[in-house]
Design an enzyme around this catalytic site. Structure first.
Site, PDB file in Angstrom:
ATOM      1  N   CYS A  37       0.823  -1.203   0.000  1.00  0.00           N
ATOM      2  CA  CYS A  37       0.000   0.000   0.000  1.00  0.00           C
ATOM      3  C   CYS A  37       0.861   1.259   0.000  1.00  0.00           C
ATOM      4  O   CYS A  37       0.342   2.363   0.034  1.00  0.00           O
ATOM      5  CB  CYS A  37      -0.952  -0.005   1.187  1.00  0.00           C
ATOM      6  SG  CYS A  37      -0.196  -0.555   2.687  1.00  0.00           S
ATOM      7  N   CYS A 106      -1.509  -3.909   7.911  1.00  0.00           N
ATOM      8  CA  CYS A 106      -1.285  -2.676   8.672  1.00  0.00           C
ATOM      9  C   CYS A 106      -0.849  -3.008  10.100  1.00  0.00           C
ATOM     10  O   CYS A 106       0.010  -2.322  10.666  1.00  0.00           O
ATOM     11  CB  CYS A 106      -2.554  -1.829   8.733  1.00  0.00           C
ATOM     12  SG  CYS A 106      -3.123  -1.271   7.122  1.00  0.00           S
TER      13      CYS A 106
END
Lengths: 137, 171
Positions: A37, A106
Site C-alpha cells: 500500500c 497494517c
C-alpha cells in the site's frame, strides 16, 4: 470498506503523533514500510533510566488502519519494558481494532515497527537481544 | 502458473517494447473478441468471453512495470512479498517519508509547482530504478535480487498515484 469505531477514533484523534530526536541516546527509532500500500511508518520509543518505555511517538503515511495501528501501539508500549514491548503481536492489534483481513498487513507493519524501534535502542546500547528474549520467555 | 508472455508470443523480459506488446494484444483481441461470435453458439460465445478476459488480464499485467516484474519473479518461484516484507532499507524509507512530507506541504499550500517538481524527481527516479530492475532480471537473471528493487518501485508508484490525487484536490 467500513472502518471499525476504534479505527475511526484513533484516526480522528491519533495519540502521540510526532518525532523524538533520532540521535538521542534514550531514543529507539523503527522505520518500516509496506510495499503493498506504499505505507511508511516511523515509530520511536523513549526509554527511561529504569529501562521502561516512558514515551512514544509515531509518524505514519498510510491508510486509516495503518495510522490507527501505530497510534494504538504507542499507547500500549508506555510503561512497558523493552522485552514486554517486543512481545506485542499483530494479532492483538488486529483484534483490538477489529481489522478486516485485507488490513491485517497494517497491524503487521505496526508490530514490525515497534520491534525495529526496540532493536534500534538495543543496538545503541550494545544490549544483547537474546538475553532479553530469555527474560521475556 | 500461466505465462502471460507466451500468450503474446513474447520473450519473458522486463525490458519490453510497448509497441510490440500493443501489437500482439490487438492481434489476439481481434481474433477472440465477443463481437466476432455474436452469431455463434453458446459454447463458442462463452469461450470467446473467457479468452477476452484472459487476454485483457495478461495485457494489463505486462503493461505495468511493477506487475510485469512481479509476474517474471513468480514464474521463477520468487515471491515479491508486497504484503509481508516491511524491512526496506532505512535510508530508502527515510527518503520516502520526506517525499510524502513534501507532498503534504505542497498540497497544503495548493502549490502546483511544488507538485510538478516532486513528480519530475519521482519520474527520473523511477526510470533509474526500472533500468536497475532490467539489469537484475534480464541480464543477471538474479530474480531474488530483483525483488527488493521491485518493492521499491511499488512505493514510487504509490507516491505517483498520491501526487495524482493531490493534483485533483488542489484544482
Amino acid at each position: 470498506m467500513a472502518y471499525s469505531d476504534k479505527v475511526i477514533e484513533h484516526y480522528e484523534n491519533p495519540r502521540n503523533v510526532g518525532s523524538f530526536e533520532k540521535s538521542d541516546e534514550s531514543v529507539g527509532t523503527g522505520m518500516v514500510g509496506a510495499p503493498a500500500c506504499g505505507d511508511v511508518m516511523k515509530l520511536q520509543i523513549k526509554v527511561g533510566s529504569d529501562g521502561r518505555i516512558e514515551d512514544a511517538r509515531f509518524k505514519t503515511y498510510g491508510c486509516g488502519s495503518a495510522i490507527a495501528s501505530s497510534s494504538l501501539v504507542t499507547e500500549w508500549v508506555k510503561g512497558k519494558t523493552l522485552e514486554q514491548a517486543a512481545t506485542i503481536r499483530n494479532t492483538q492489534i488486529a483484534e483490538e481494532l477489529s481489522l478486516p483481513p485485507v488490513k491485517i498487513h497494517c497491524s503487521i507493519l505496526a508490530e514490525d515497527a515497534i520491534k525495529a524501534a526496540v532493536a534500534d535502542y538495543r543496538r545503541k546500547h550494545g544490549l544483547d537481544e537474546k538475553e532479553d528474549e530469555a527474560k521475556a520467555a | 502458473m500461466t505465462n502471460h508472455f507466451e500468450l503474446f508470443g513474447l520473450a519473458p523480459a522486463f525490458a519490453l517494447e510497448a509497441e510490440g506488446l500493443e501489437r500482439a494484444y490487438r492481434e489476439i483481441q481481434s481474433r477472440v473478441h465477443p463481437d466476432r461470435f455474436a452469431r455463434a453458439g453458446d459454447a463458442e460465445r462463452r469461450a470467446s468471453l473467457q479468452w477476452t478476459t484472459r487476454v485483457n488480464e495478461a495485457y494489463r499485467t505486462l503493461r505495468n512495470p511493477v506487475q510485469r516484474a512481479k509476474h517474471i519473479l513468480e514464474l521463477h518461484g520468487v515471491d515479491v512479498a508486497f504484503e509481508t516484507n516491511t524491512a526496506m532499507p532505512a535510508e530508502f524509507l527515510m527518503q520516502q517519508m520526506e517525499l510524502r512530507e513534501r507532498l503534504e506541504e505542497a498540497s497544503g499550500r495548493r502549490d502546483p509547482k511544488g507538485l510538478e517538481s516532486l513528480r519530475a524527481g519521482l519520474r527520473a527516479e523511477k526510470r533509474v530504478l526500472e533500468e536497475s530492475i532490467a539489469d537484475r532480471i534480464d541480464a543477471a537473471k538474479d530474480y531474488a535480487g530483483a525483488a527488493g528493487l521491485v518493492r521499491k518501485l511499488m512505493f514510487l508508484d504509490k507516491l505517483d498515484a498520491e501526487i495524482d490525487l493531490a493534483y485533483e484536490t488542489i484544482e
